[in-house]
Write a protein that holds these residues in place. Sequence first.
Motif, PDB file in Angstrom:
ATOM      1  N   VAL A   1      -9.780  95.353 -35.434  1.00 54.99           N
ATOM      2  CA  VAL A   1     -10.846  94.364 -35.292  1.00 54.99           C
ATOM      3  C   VAL A   1     -10.428  92.972 -35.763  1.00 54.99           C
ATOM      4  CG1 VAL A   1     -11.997  94.784 -37.497  1.00 54.99           C
ATOM      5  CG2 VAL A   1     -13.335  94.087 -35.537  1.00 54.99           C
TER       6      VAL A   1
ATOM      7  N   HIS B   1     -17.926  97.372 -28.501  1.00 55.34           N
ATOM      8  CA  HIS B   1     -17.445  98.398 -29.424  1.00 55.34           C
ATOM      9  C   HIS B   1     -17.580  99.717 -28.671  1.00 55.34           C
ATOM     10  CE1 HIS B   1     -18.130 101.416 -32.694  1.00 55.34           C
ATOM     11  NE2 HIS B   1     -16.972 100.887 -33.033  1.00 55.34           N
TER      12      HIS B   1
ATOM     13  N   ILE C   1     -22.697  91.874 -29.873  1.00 54.44           N
ATOM     14  CA  ILE C   1     -21.948  93.131 -29.928  1.00 54.44           C
ATOM     15  C   ILE C   1     -22.713  94.147 -29.094  1.00 54.44           C
ATOM     16  CG2 ILE C   1     -21.119  95.043 -31.354  1.00 54.44           C
ATOM     17  CD1 ILE C   1     -20.892  93.086 -33.687  1.00 54.44           C
TER      18      ILE C   1
ATOM     19  N   GLN D   1     -22.565  98.127 -28.349  1.00 61.80           N
ATOM     20  CA  GLN D   1     -21.984  99.390 -28.785  1.00 61.80           C
ATOM     21  C   GLN D   1     -22.147 100.399 -27.648  1.00 61.80           C
ATOM     22  OE1 GLN D   1     -24.083 101.138 -32.065  1.00 61.80           O
ATOM     23  NE2 GLN D   1     -22.389 102.485 -32.600  1.00 61.80           N
TER      24      GLN D   1
END
Length: 138
Positions: free
Chosen positions: A19, A38, A80, A82
Amino acid sequence: YVVGIEKIWWSVTSTTTNVELLSNPMYLGTMGQRTMFHMEVQNGVDISRYSGHPESEVVLVPGTRLKVKGVLNMGHGAHIVQMEEQPGVVIISPPSSRPTPGPAAPELPPVELPSIPAPPRGFDAPTLLREAEQGSPT
């Protein structure tokens, strides 16, 4: 992206397991609109030992099925998403489907290629390259 929907990831995509690399502007950076995905995958291909970059590199295979597990707006243009790989195979083109014919390509005249002479007897490419690098005549 909406939590619970499934997406098909169609492109071959290079990803990292480190990361810290994402702060580099070449990847995600720290300014402007940007989204970090992610992804939890089982079928990624680890190419770290072949990578030209000092990183843990995993290639995502085209047609990977991913389900959105969460979405986070971090502010300042950063998001982000996921995702988790879903089991199953994505068929890119079903065997029963037929491609739609496009316009016919124009007929081109044949091209005659010049013949290339065979290398001289005793041809030694490594020696010729070494001499060329040193400026020695052959």
